[in-house]
Design an enzyme around this catalytic site. Structure first.
Site, PDB file in Angstrom:
ATOM      1  N   ARG A 165      44.289 116.322 -36.709  1.00 39.77           N
ATOM      2  CA  ARG A 165      43.746 116.218 -38.072  1.00 39.77           C
ATOM      3  C   ARG A 165      42.370 115.540 -38.097  1.00 39.77           C
ATOM      4  NH1 ARG A 165      47.731 118.828 -38.742  1.00 39.77           N
ATOM      5  NH2 ARG A 165      49.045 118.899 -40.608  1.00 39.77           N
ATOM      6  N   SER A 239      49.826 116.483 -47.014  1.00 39.00           N
ATOM      7  CA  SER A 239      50.104 115.181 -46.401  1.00 39.00           C
ATOM      8  C   SER A 239      49.059 114.162 -46.841  1.00 39.00           C
ATOM      9  CB  SER A 239      50.037 115.282 -44.884  1.00 39.00           C
ATOM     10  OG  SER A 239      50.936 116.249 -44.425  1.00 39.00           O
ATOM     11  N   GLU A 334      45.306 110.720 -44.421  1.00 38.33           N
ATOM     12  CA  GLU A 334      44.839 111.993 -43.884  1.00 38.33           C
ATOM     13  C   GLU A 334      43.854 112.618 -44.875  1.00 38.33           C
ATOM     14  OE1 GLU A 334      44.702 116.136 -43.246  1.00 38.33           O
ATOM     15  OE2 GLU A 334      46.172 115.455 -44.710  1.00 38.33           O
TER      16      GLU A 334
HETATM   17  N1  EPU Z   1      61.306 113.474 -42.585  1.00 39.70           N
HETATM   18  C1  EPU Z   1      61.938 112.446 -43.251  1.00 39.70           C
HETATM   19  N2  EPU Z   1      61.858 112.393 -44.623  1.00 39.70           N
HETATM   20  C2  EPU Z   1      61.158 113.319 -45.340  1.00 39.70           C
HETATM   21  C3  EPU Z   1      60.545 114.401 -44.654  1.00 39.70           C
HETATM   22  C4  EPU Z   1      60.612 114.449 -43.271  1.00 39.70           C
HETATM   23  O1  EPU Z   1      62.583 111.595 -42.652  1.00 39.70           O
HETATM   24  O2  EPU Z   1      61.083 113.183 -46.560  1.00 39.70           O
HETATM   25  C5  EPU Z   1      61.325 113.500 -41.094  1.00 39.70           C
HETATM   26  C6  EPU Z   1      62.272 114.505 -40.527  1.00 39.70           C
HETATM   27  O3  EPU Z   1      62.951 113.862 -39.470  1.00 39.70           O
HETATM   28  C7  EPU Z   1      61.399 115.583 -39.958  1.00 39.70           C
HETATM   29  C8  EPU Z   1      60.121 114.841 -39.629  1.00 39.70           C
HETATM   30  O4  EPU Z   1      60.036 113.798 -40.620  1.00 39.70           O
HETATM   31  O5  EPU Z   1      61.970 116.115 -38.834  1.00 39.70           O
HETATM   32  C9  EPU Z   1      58.898 115.716 -39.678  1.00 39.70           C
HETATM   33  O6  EPU Z   1      58.831 116.355 -40.931  1.00 39.70           O
HETATM   34  P1  EPU Z   1      58.162 117.798 -41.136  1.00 39.70           P
HETATM   35  O7  EPU Z   1      58.594 118.705 -40.075  1.00 39.70           O
HETATM   36  O8  EPU Z   1      58.353 118.186 -42.550  1.00 39.70           O
HETATM   37  O9  EPU Z   1      56.611 117.551 -40.863  1.00 39.70           O
HETATM   38  P2  EPU Z   1      55.652 116.302 -41.049  1.00 39.70           P
HETATM   39  O10 EPU Z   1      55.435 115.660 -39.740  1.00 39.70           O
HETATM   40  O11 EPU Z   1      56.120 115.435 -42.161  1.00 39.70           O
HETATM   41  C10 EPU Z   1      53.509 117.719 -40.522  1.00 39.70           C
HETATM   42  C11 EPU Z   1      52.156 117.967 -41.115  1.00 39.70           C
HETATM   43  C12 EPU Z   1      52.252 118.946 -42.281  1.00 39.70           C
HETATM   44  C13 EPU Z   1      52.831 120.236 -41.747  1.00 39.70           C
HETATM   45  C14 EPU Z   1      54.202 119.953 -41.138  1.00 39.70           C
HETATM   46  C15 EPU Z   1      54.799 121.174 -40.484  1.00 39.70           C
HETATM   47  C16 EPU Z   1      50.864 115.932 -40.739  1.00 39.70           C
HETATM   48  C17 EPU Z   1      50.201 114.740 -41.361  1.00 39.70           C
HETATM   49  N3  EPU Z   1      51.558 116.713 -41.563  1.00 39.70           N
HETATM   50  O12 EPU Z   1      54.301 117.060 -41.493  1.00 39.70           O
HETATM   51  O13 EPU Z   1      50.928 119.198 -42.738  1.00 39.70           O
HETATM   52  O14 EPU Z   1      52.962 121.208 -42.774  1.00 39.70           O
HETATM   53  O15 EPU Z   1      54.075 118.937 -40.101  1.00 39.70           O
HETATM   54  O16 EPU Z   1      54.083 121.484 -39.344  1.00 39.70           O
HETATM   55  O17 EPU Z   1      50.723 116.140 -39.532  1.00 39.70           O
HETATM   56  C18 EPU Z   1      49.211 118.679 -44.308  1.00 39.70           C
HETATM   57  O18 EPU Z   1      48.504 118.371 -43.347  1.00 39.70           O
HETATM   58  O19 EPU Z   1      48.769 118.593 -45.488  1.00 39.70           O
HETATM   59  C19 EPU Z   1      50.593 119.108 -44.081  1.00 39.70           C
HETATM   60  C20 EPU Z   1      51.414 119.399 -45.080  1.00 39.70           C
END
Ligand code: EPU
Length: 339
Positions: A165, A239, A334
């Site tokens: 990012r 995010s 971010e």
């Molecule tokens: N989780 C929680 N609580 C929540 C949501 C998620 O505990 O409310 C935990 C779960 O264990 C899950 C983990 O967090 O396995 C990761 O969650 P998720 O796969 O939804 O992805 P993320 O790491 O929260 C990142 C990107 C997103 C992107 C998703 C999917 C960043 C900052 N964000 O989110 O990007 O869509 O992965 O690849 O890296 C963006 O940049 O605007 C964005 C939405």
């Protein structure tokens, strides 16, 4: 001809729907408009701020200087061989449309990035990423205009210094260039990345073993809609935080105290989902006035109506304080905060 307006409301130009006014404002539709804007800004000693889709910014009440709304659109193939195409988009083009065109043409590489709001020109700035793919994976080059001199420069992937990012345009060259076009190297032969947890799960549920490009974007759409709020329905900027990376020692300490902590390897470091940290700190679905944390994804702050940048930043401070207290981890935004 470039029309410069004064005191323009930016609420409809940012997906967070923040009430914000640009001191000076102009829509640019072609390269000449950008050059005219640079000339005007110099003559009036005003800084320039480039606004793409407004999908990754938190805007304060008043934005000083000249805000340029980028409406420079168009796409095309720059080169082609039997294995790949060099597909280029002008920077004001919608990223969603750009991905859609690539998928329609049968080109592989950016399908997992479908439905990310914003413009083609913003995509390299923060090296957009989702579901195991980042823009840098297929990035070839971009052409940008120096906002001081009006001169054009081509940036290779190396020049952009992409990281998670992040790129040179968020650091050393912040505010220095107008990104004009972005070219990606896309594959003609099937090369799908289906390893990310949610995608695999969805394919299994549907009993699809060998999906095609259209099935992949349908699945991405389904996953995104189940977890991420549609900005037009519930204003947000995706995010709000980066997923923090911590050292192995620190992780071992946390694991003792929080045995169910989520983590992903990130080179020599360990990445912890900020969503998990915020969720565990008790903020998921919470609301303070019109500023809130999305109920299905704790990484996303939402505007329930009339929230201002000040309201969002007050919530941001509460979240950061709680996460630091509970886990000893400092969250980093971010989103770009423009006050
Ligand atoms: N989780 C929680 N609580 C929540 C949501 C998620 O505990 O409310 C935990 C779960 O264990 C899950 C983990 O967090 O396995 C990761 O969650 P998720 O796969 O939804 O992805 P993320 O790491 O929260 C990142 C990107 C997103 C992107 C998703 C999917 C960043 C900052 N964000 O989110 O990007 O869509 O992965 O690849 O890296 C963006 O940049 O605007 C964005 C939405």
């Amino acid at each position: 001809m470039l029309a410069i307006e004064h005191n323009v409301d930016l609420q409809r130009y940012n997906t967070f729907k923040m009430a914000s006014k640009a001191e000076f404002f102009a829509v640019v539709r072609e390269k000449e408009d950008v050059l005219a804007a640079i000339k005007w800004a110099k003559e009036h000693a005003q800084p320039i701020f480039v606004l793409g889709g407004g999908a990754n910014v938190l805007l304060g009440k008043k934005i000083k200087g000249l805000v340029l709304k980028n409406e420079i659109k168009g796409t095309g193939v720059l080169a082609e061989d039997k294995d790949s195409v060099l597909f280029s988009g002008l920077s004001g083009e919608s990223w969603i449309r750009f991905v859609h065109l690539a998928v329609e043409a049968g080109w592989y590489g950016i399908e997992n990035l479908f439905l990310i709001p914003g413009t083609v020109g913003a995509s390299p700035v923060q090296n957009i990423g989702a579901y195991g793919v980042e823009l840098k994976d297929c990035f070839d080059h971009l052409v940008a205009i120096n906002l001081e001199t009006g001169k054009e420069k081509t940036f290779s992937a190396k020049d952009c210094r992409f990281a998670y990012r992040d790129s040179i345009f968020k650091n050393k060259l912040r505010g220095k260039y107008f990104i004009y076009s972005v070219a990606l190297r896309l594959k003609k032969k099937a090369e799908l990345k289906l390893g990310y947890g949610d995608i695999g799960k969805c394919l299994l549920e549907k009993g699809i073993k060998k999906p095609n490009l259209k099935q992949v974007i349908a699945i991405i759409q389904e996953i995104r809609n189940s977890k991420l709020p549609i900005p037009a329905v519930l204003p947000n900027v995706g995010s709000f935080y980066k997923n923090p990376e911590i050292g192995k020692k620190e992780f071992a300490r946390l694991l003792k105290e929080f045995p169910d902590i989520r983590s992903f390897p990130a080179g020599k470091k360990i990445k912890i989902p900020a969503a998990w940290l915020i969720d565990q700190a008790g903020f998921k679905g919470k609301r303070f006035g019109d500023a809130g944390v999305y109920e299905k994804q704790a990484l996303i702050l939402v505007n329930h109506g009339q929230a201002t940048a000040r309201d969002i930043l007050a919530l941001d401070a509460k979240i950061k304080k709680a996460v630091l207290k509970k886990f000893g981890i400092k969250l980093e935004e971010e989103v770009n905060i423009i006050l």
